[in-house]
Motif scaffolding. Structure first.
Motif, PDB file in Angstrom:
ATOM      1  N   PHE A 148       0.879  -1.227   0.018  1.00  0.00           N
ATOM      2  CA  PHE A 148      -0.121  -0.057  -0.222  1.00  0.00           C
ATOM      3  C   PHE A 148       0.929   1.310  -0.083  1.00  0.00           C
ATOM      4  N   ASP A 149       0.309   2.230  -0.559  1.00  0.00           N
ATOM      5  CA  ASP A 149       0.987   3.572  -0.694  1.00  0.00           C
ATOM      6  C   ASP A 149       0.901   4.260   0.772  1.00  0.00           C
ATOM      7  N   TYR A 150       0.007   3.984   1.564  1.00  0.00           N
ATOM      8  CA  TYR A 150      -0.411   4.591   2.554  1.00  0.00           C
ATOM      9  C   TYR A 150      -1.396   3.829   3.677  1.00  0.00           C
ATOM     10  N   ILE A 151      -1.078   3.608   4.812  1.00  0.00           N
ATOM     11  CA  ILE A 151      -2.058   2.768   5.766  1.00  0.00           C
ATOM     12  C   ILE A 151      -2.209   3.600   6.952  1.00  0.00           C
ATOM     13  N   THR A 152      -3.512   3.696   7.444  1.00  0.00           N
ATOM     14  CA  THR A 152      -3.705   4.277   8.728  1.00  0.00           C
ATOM     15  C   THR A 152      -3.691   3.421   9.795  1.00  0.00           C
ATOM     16  N   THR A 153      -3.134   4.079  11.042  1.00  0.00           N
ATOM     17  CA  THR A 153      -3.024   3.099  12.146  1.00  0.00           C
ATOM     18  C   THR A 153      -3.159   4.097  13.340  1.00  0.00           C
ATOM     19  N   TYR A 154      -3.402   3.449  14.737  1.00  0.00           N
ATOM     20  CA  TYR A 154      -3.454   4.598  15.656  1.00  0.00           C
ATOM     21  C   TYR A 154      -2.318   5.497  15.948  1.00  0.00           C
ATOM     22  N   GLU A 155      -1.191   5.225  15.497  1.00  0.00           N
ATOM     23  CA  GLU A 155       0.032   6.047  15.738  1.00  0.00           C
ATOM     24  C   GLU A 155       0.047   7.233  14.834  1.00  0.00           C
ATOM     25  N   ASN A 156      -0.636   6.996  13.465  1.00  0.00           N
ATOM     26  CA  ASN A 156      -0.475   8.157  12.609  1.00  0.00           C
ATOM     27  C   ASN A 156      -1.848   8.821  12.231  1.00  0.00           C
ATOM     28  N   SER A 157      -2.772   8.665  12.961  1.00  0.00           N
ATOM     29  CA  SER A 157      -4.138   9.027  12.882  1.00  0.00           C
ATOM     30  C   SER A 157      -4.751  10.086  14.004  1.00  0.00           C
ATOM     31  N   ARG A 158      -5.384  10.816  13.713  1.00  0.00           N
ATOM     32  CA  ARG A 158      -5.999  11.511  14.882  1.00  0.00           C
ATOM     33  C   ARG A 158      -7.530  11.697  14.687  1.00  0.00           C
ATOM     34  N   ARG A 159      -8.106  10.962  14.021  1.00  0.00           N
ATOM     35  CA  ARG A 159      -9.691  10.721  13.899  1.00  0.00           C
ATOM     36  C   ARG A 159      -9.773   9.479  13.389  1.00  0.00           C
ATOM     37  N   SER A 160     -11.039   9.023  13.542  1.00  0.00           N
ATOM     38  CA  SER A 160     -11.705   7.748  13.146  1.00  0.00           C
ATOM     39  C   SER A 160     -12.745   7.682  12.386  1.00  0.00           C
ATOM     40  N   LYS A 161     -13.285   6.369  11.810  1.00  0.00           N
ATOM     41  CA  LYS A 161     -14.467   6.438  11.250  1.00  0.00           C
ATOM     42  C   LYS A 161     -15.396   6.231  12.304  1.00  0.00           C
ATOM     43  N   PRO A 162     -16.746   6.963  12.150  1.00  0.00           N
ATOM     44  CA  PRO A 162     -17.100   7.624  11.018  1.00  0.00           C
ATOM     45  C   PRO A 162     -17.148   8.996  10.629  1.00  0.00           C
ATOM     46  N   ASN A 163     -16.163   9.511  11.250  1.00  0.00           N
ATOM     47  CA  ASN A 163     -16.048  11.110  11.089  1.00  0.00           C
ATOM     48  C   ASN A 163     -15.470  11.298   9.753  1.00  0.00           C
ATOM     49  N   PRO A 164     -16.054  12.096   8.776  1.00  0.00           N
ATOM     50  CA  PRO A 164     -15.656  12.346   7.345  1.00  0.00           C
ATOM     51  C   PRO A 164     -14.212  13.206   7.395  1.00  0.00           C
ATOM     52  N   ASP A 165     -13.806  13.641   8.526  1.00  0.00           N
ATOM     53  CA  ASP A 165     -12.656  14.454   8.574  1.00  0.00           C
ATOM     54  C   ASP A 165     -11.584  13.218   8.574  1.00  0.00           C
ATOM     55  N   TYR A 166     -11.962  11.803   8.931  1.00  0.00           N
ATOM     56  CA  TYR A 166     -10.615  10.893   8.896  1.00  0.00           C
ATOM     57  C   TYR A 166     -10.419  10.938   7.460  1.00  0.00           C
ATOM     58  N   TYR A 167     -11.336  10.919   6.568  1.00  0.00           N
ATOM     59  CA  TYR A 167     -11.042  10.486   5.134  1.00  0.00           C
ATOM     60  C   TYR A 167     -10.436  11.952   4.581  1.00  0.00           C
ATOM     61  N   ARG A 168     -10.734  13.072   5.078  1.00  0.00           N
ATOM     62  CA  ARG A 168     -10.183  14.341   4.640  1.00  0.00           C
ATOM     63  C   ARG A 168      -8.805  14.268   5.075  1.00  0.00           C
ATOM     64  N   ASP A 169      -8.407  13.809   6.214  1.00  0.00           N
ATOM     65  CA  ASP A 169      -6.905  13.679   6.802  1.00  0.00           C
ATOM     66  C   ASP A 169      -6.113  12.997   5.879  1.00  0.00           C
ATOM     67  N   ILE A 170      -6.545  11.609   5.355  1.00  0.00           N
ATOM     68  CA  ILE A 170      -5.858  10.722   4.385  1.00  0.00           C
ATOM     69  C   ILE A 170      -5.660  11.496   3.119  1.00  0.00           C
ATOM     70  N   LEU A 171      -6.616  12.283   2.836  1.00  0.00           N
ATOM     71  CA  LEU A 171      -6.414  13.086   1.285  1.00  0.00           C
ATOM     72  C   LEU A 171      -5.046  14.067   1.548  1.00  0.00           C
ATOM     73  N   GLU A 172      -5.054  14.642   2.665  1.00  0.00           N
ATOM     74  CA  GLU A 172      -3.971  15.630   2.765  1.00  0.00           C
ATOM     75  C   GLU A 172      -2.901  14.922   2.894  1.00  0.00           C
ATOM     76  N   GLN A 173      -2.542  13.933   3.432  1.00  0.00           N
ATOM     77  CA  GLN A 173      -1.471  12.959   3.560  1.00  0.00           C
ATOM     78  C   GLN A 173      -1.089  12.624   2.172  1.00  0.00           C
ATOM     79  N   ILE A 174      -1.870  12.156   1.475  1.00  0.00           N
ATOM     80  CA  ILE A 174      -1.519  11.566   0.134  1.00  0.00           C
ATOM     81  C   ILE A 174      -1.574  12.601  -1.198  1.00  0.00           C
ATOM     82  N   GLY A 175      -2.075  13.700  -0.680  1.00  0.00           N
ATOM     83  CA  GLY A 175      -2.088  14.780  -1.739  1.00  0.00           C
ATOM     84  C   GLY A 175      -3.122  14.488  -2.916  1.00  0.00           C
TER      85      GLY A 175
END
Length: 239
Positions: A148-175
């Motif tokens: 995978f090009d990116y993986i979310t874990t509890y170490e690198n994430s500040r939100r969780s599902k079902p918060n839509p901001d969890y997905y926005r955070d991913i998009l910010e990380q992967i551009g």
């Protein structure tokens, strides 16, 4: 133009029922902590409260911090010593939880095929587990973090599902922009929250988690086999 595919893990890439997983996982977790004198019910309650803290996390701290702050509030600061014990558990005994799989699967051809076509592939598993636990579960699908090009874990994430901001955070990380991304999961609440963040969604129905019987007709949906056929038909991206 679609150029990024996000996958949920449990119940999506891994075919199992969540209740089976939770029952087997907690049974082994309690057995792991028992020699250190922890009561099974107290430990389980503390884990659930720590999990709730991660789900409710608003981005102020990492999910790891949110979990351990709550966990130690419940069991005492000495429980912090369990982190290394649990990391060892997740890299060893936890592998036996693969017994909950409904069938043996090998997702390497699908995931690697997408990357060979030029797609960015993200493992968007709910980041309530440490990296070691995610790596172990990936092994149940014959995958690893390198697939995978990116993986979310509890170490690198500040939100969780079902918060839509969890997905926005991913998009910010992967551009990536939302309209470039497809989220694939088995839960109309947790996974299809990506649609609220502007992503497209696909609901895998083999092990669907939908206890409230929410309508799913508004999302593209089907079996994993049907999903794989759709993904295999995606065009090769130009450089």
């Amino acid at each position: 133009m679609l150029n990024t595919i996000l996958f949920d893990l449990d119940g999506t890439l891994l075919p199992f029922w969540q209740d089976d997983f939770i029952h087997t996982y907690f049974k082994m977790l309690v057995a792991c902590a028992a020699p250190m004198g922890y009561d099974g019910k107290q430990l389980t309650d503390a884990v659930w409260k720590g999990t709730a803290a991660m789900v409710e996390n608003d981005g102020g701290v990492t999910n790891r911090q949110a979990f351990w702050e709550t966990f130690t509030q419940e069991l005492g600061i000495a429980a912090m010593s369990l982190e290394s014990v649990l990391n060892d558990f997740y890299s060893r005994e936890f592998d036996q939880v693969r017994s909950v799989l409904r069938e043996t699967v090998d997702r390497r051809p699908l995931i690697r095929g997408l990357r060979e076509k030029g797609y960015l592939v993200v493992l968007a598993t709910n980041p309530i587990f440490p990296e070691t636990a995610v790596e172990t579960r990936l092994g149940w699908a014959e995958l690893s973090g390198e697939d995978f090009d990116y993986i979310t874990t509890y170490e690198n994430s500040r939100r969780s599902k079902p918060n839509p901001d969890y997905y926005r955070d991913i998009l910010e990380q992967i551009g990536r922009e939302p309209e470039e991304c497809l989220m694939i999961g088995n839960n109309p609440v947790d996974d299809m929250a990506a649609v609220k963040a502007g992503l497209s969604g696909y609901l895998v129905t083999d092990c669907i988690e939908n206890p409230n019987n929410l309508p799913v007709e508004s999302y593209p949906h089907g079996s994993f086999r049907e999903l794989a056929q759709y993904l295999e038909q995606l065009p090769v991206l130009s450089c």
